[in-house]
Design a protein around this motif. Structure first.
Motif, short mmCIF file in Angstrom:
data_model
loop_
_atom_site.label_atom_id
_atom_site.label_comp_id
_atom_site.label_asym_id
_atom_site.label_seq_id
_atom_site.Cartn_x
_atom_site.Cartn_y
_atom_site.Cartn_z
N PHE A 7 5.90 7.44 36.52
CA PHE A 7 5.09 7.03 35.38
C PHE A 7 4.06 8.10 35.04
N LYS A 8 3.68 8.12 33.76
CA LYS A 8 2.60 8.99 33.32
C LYS A 8 1.32 8.57 34.04
N LEU A 9 0.49 9.51 34.34
CA LEU A 9 -0.74 9.28 35.08
C LEU A 9 -1.58 8.19 34.42
N ASN A 10 -1.96 7.21 35.22
CA ASN A 10 -2.83 6.11 34.80
C ASN A 10 -2.25 5.24 33.70
N THR A 11 -0.91 5.18 33.58
CA THR A 11 -0.28 4.33 32.57
C THR A 11 0.91 3.60 33.18
N ASP A 12 1.46 2.68 32.40
CA ASP A 12 2.71 2.03 32.81
C ASP A 12 3.88 2.54 31.96
N LYS A 51 -9.11 -1.31 42.86
CA LYS A 51 -8.94 -2.37 41.87
C LYS A 51 -8.09 -1.89 40.69
N THR A 52 -8.41 -0.73 40.17
CA THR A 52 -7.66 -0.17 39.05
C THR A 52 -6.20 0.06 39.42
N ASN A 53 -5.97 0.63 40.60
CA ASN A 53 -4.60 0.92 41.03
C ASN A 53 -3.80 -0.33 41.30
N LYS A 54 -4.46 -1.37 41.77
CA LYS A 54 -3.76 -2.64 42.02
C LYS A 54 -3.23 -3.21 40.70
N GLU A 55 -4.07 -3.20 39.67
CA GLU A 55 -3.64 -3.70 38.37
C GLU A 55 -2.58 -2.79 37.76
N LEU A 56 -2.75 -1.48 37.88
CA LEU A 56 -1.76 -0.55 37.36
C LEU A 56 -0.41 -0.74 38.06
N SER A 57 -0.44 -0.96 39.35
CA SER A 57 0.80 -1.21 40.11
C SER A 57 1.51 -2.45 39.58
N ARG A 58 0.73 -3.50 39.30
CA ARG A 58 1.31 -4.73 38.74
C ARG A 58 1.93 -4.48 37.37
N LYS A 59 1.23 -3.73 36.53
CA LYS A 59 1.75 -3.43 35.19
C LYS A 59 3.06 -2.64 35.28
N ARG A 60 3.12 -1.70 36.19
CA ARG A 60 4.33 -0.89 36.34
C ARG A 60 5.49 -1.75 36.83
N ALA A 61 5.22 -2.62 37.78
CA ALA A 61 6.28 -3.51 38.29
C ALA A 61 6.75 -4.46 37.18
N ARG A 62 5.80 -5.00 36.40
CA ARG A 62 6.18 -5.89 35.29
C ARG A 62 7.01 -5.16 34.24
N TYR A 63 6.68 -3.90 34.00
CA TYR A 63 7.45 -3.12 33.03
C TYR A 63 8.90 -2.98 33.50
N ILE A 64 9.10 -2.59 34.75
CA ILE A 64 10.46 -2.43 35.28
C ILE A 64 11.19 -3.77 35.25
N ALA A 65 10.50 -4.84 35.63
CA ALA A 65 11.12 -6.17 35.61
C ALA A 65 11.54 -6.55 34.20
N SER A 66 10.68 -6.30 33.23
CA SER A 66 11.02 -6.67 31.84
C SER A 66 12.21 -5.88 31.34
N GLU A 67 12.32 -4.64 31.74
CA GLU A 67 13.48 -3.83 31.34
C GLU A 67 14.76 -4.36 31.98
N LEU A 68 14.67 -4.82 33.22
CA LEU A 68 15.85 -5.41 33.88
C LEU A 68 16.23 -6.73 33.20
N PHE A 69 15.24 -7.53 32.82
CA PHE A 69 15.53 -8.79 32.12
C PHE A 69 16.27 -8.51 30.82
N LYS A 70 15.87 -7.47 30.10
CA LYS A 70 16.55 -7.08 28.87
C LYS A 70 18.01 -6.72 29.11
N ARG A 71 18.29 -6.29 30.33
CA ARG A 71 19.65 -5.88 30.69
C ARG A 71 20.45 -6.99 31.35
#
Length: 77
Positions: A7-12, A51-71
């Motif tokens: 992922f790009k630094l500090n993003t999902d 705290k920031t990294n915990k939320e970012l980690s969740r966002k990244r996992a949700r992004y991958i999950a949503s892409e799998l759901f689309k598939r």
């Protein structure tokens, strides 16, 4: 077998959208073989607070999950 997404630094957002090809293959194999998928997000501890990294980690996992759901991967798989 772990598969990593970068992922790009500090993003999902993925560094390169070409990584989505990996999700296509993961979804295909998971559906054919009835595999269960576990998703874990992560963030670089050097560039953010816990705290920031915990939320970012969740966002990244949700992004991958949503892409799998689309598939076609079921949320309960």
């Amino acid at each position: 077998m772990p598969v990593y997404f970068f992922f790009k630094l500090n993003t999902d957002g993925l560094v390169e959208n070409t990584q989505l090809i990996n999700l296509d293959e993961i979804a295909l194999v998971a559906k054919e073989q009835a595999y269960r998928i576990s998703i874990t997000g992560a963030a670089d501890s050097v560039t953010g607070t816990e705290k920031t990294n915990k939320e970012l980690s969740r966002k990244r996992a949700r992004y991958i999950a949503s892409e799998l759901f689309k598939r076609g991967i079921d949320k309960t798989t």
